[in-house]
Write a protein that holds these residues in place. Structure first.
Motif, PDB file in Angstrom:
ATOM      1  N   ASP A  24      44.415  44.354  31.931  1.00 35.86           N
ATOM      2  CA  ASP A  24      45.508  44.252  32.609  1.00 35.86           C
ATOM      3  C   ASP A  24      45.022  43.523  33.784  1.00 35.86           C
ATOM      4  O   ASP A  24      44.409  44.095  34.761  1.00 35.86           O
ATOM      5  N   SER A  27      48.140  41.602  39.391  1.00 37.83           N
ATOM      6  CA  SER A  27      49.405  40.977  39.283  1.00 37.83           C
ATOM      7  C   SER A  27      49.339  39.674  40.087  1.00 37.83           C
ATOM      8  O   SER A  27      48.788  39.768  41.235  1.00 37.83           O
ATOM      9  N   SER A  73      49.616  37.261  31.420  1.00 33.77           N
ATOM     10  CA  SER A  73      49.021  38.698  32.021  1.00 33.77           C
ATOM     11  C   SER A  73      48.232  39.459  31.269  1.00 33.77           C
ATOM     12  O   SER A  73      46.893  39.015  30.949  1.00 33.77           O
ATOM     13  N   SER A  94      39.875  38.892  36.862  1.00 38.26           N
ATOM     14  CA  SER A  94      40.861  37.987  37.152  1.00 38.26           C
ATOM     15  C   SER A  94      40.490  37.238  38.503  1.00 38.26           C
ATOM     16  O   SER A  94      39.761  37.882  39.509  1.00 38.26           O
TER      17      SER A  94
END
Lengths: 115, 111
Positions: A24, A27, A73, A94
């Motif tokens: 994950d 965001s 995502s 990320s």
């Protein structure tokens, strides 16, 4: 979320089984990377996603390895018919974008042990 | 293909000693350069980065690195190390989204 998360943190599997590793990203980060770190080794690049597409899959060691990313995502790295040499820590990272690069944020990794 | 070479695999220093870790890369085009650090039991984290401009960049915890284009080098330095700097340090090069990392240098600082 606050940081990159990965699950599971540890995975022990028998040779020949398939495994799925999850990442994950932070965001809003559009770029996502998978690396492998074997004991005493540096980071081996596996694959890079920009959005849902993977411009660079050159690091995947064999066709037993695949990865996908959905909705820009979450990403999953799948290893089919695991081998003992697949044992390593799999790291996900990320970054805000791939081109306007300001550094990667790494997750804690998944330690994979193939017995 | 780009590659990154870190000259020292393991460095042992006493507190207050000066540190320089070597990093050379092979790609001749425009690249972005990074040093990452992994403290025992923690995630990899960014220490400093170079994109353009002043070739001497400063990062967290008193670290700095100098980009020397003619030598394809991006060496990491710290004037006076502390015991808490014990960690593994990775140099990385990014081109067009793909990052290549060196094999890492383990730094042990003796109190």
């Amino acid at each position: 979320g606050a940081g990159v998360s990965q699950s599971p943190s540890n995975k022990v599997t028998e040779k020949g089984k398939d495994v799925e590793l999850r990442c994950d990203p932070i965001s809003g980060h559009t770029a996502l990377y998978w690396y492998r770190q074997s004991l005493g080794q540096g980071l081996e690049f596996l694959i890079y996603f920009q959005g849902n597409s993977a411009p660079d899959k050159s690091g995947l060691p064999s066709d037993r390895f695949s990865a996908e990313r959905t909705g820009g995502s979450v990403s999953t790295l799948t290893i089919q018919r695991t081998q003992q040499e697949d044992s390593a820590v799999y790291l996900c990272a990320s970054s805000l974008t791939g081109q306007d690069f300001r550094g990667q944020y790494f997750g804690p990794g998944t330690r994979l042990t193939v017995t | 293909a780009q590659s990154v070479s870190q000259h020292n695999h393991h460095v042992i220093l006493s507190e207050a000693a000066s540190l320089e870790l070597g990093c050379n890369y092979s790609y001749g085009g425009t690249v972005n350069l990074f040093w990452y650090v992994q403290y025992p039991g923690q995630h990899l984290q960014l220490l400093l980065k170079y994109f353009s401009g002043d070739p001497l960049v400063k990062g967290i915890k008193g670290f700095e690195a100098e980009f020397i284009k003619s030598k394809f080098s991006f060496n990491l330095r710290k004037p006076s190390v502390q015991w808490s700097d014990t960690a593994e340090y990775f140099c990385a090069v990014n081109f067009a989204g793909k990052s290549t990392f060196g094999d890492g240098t383990t730094l042990t600082v003796k109190p």
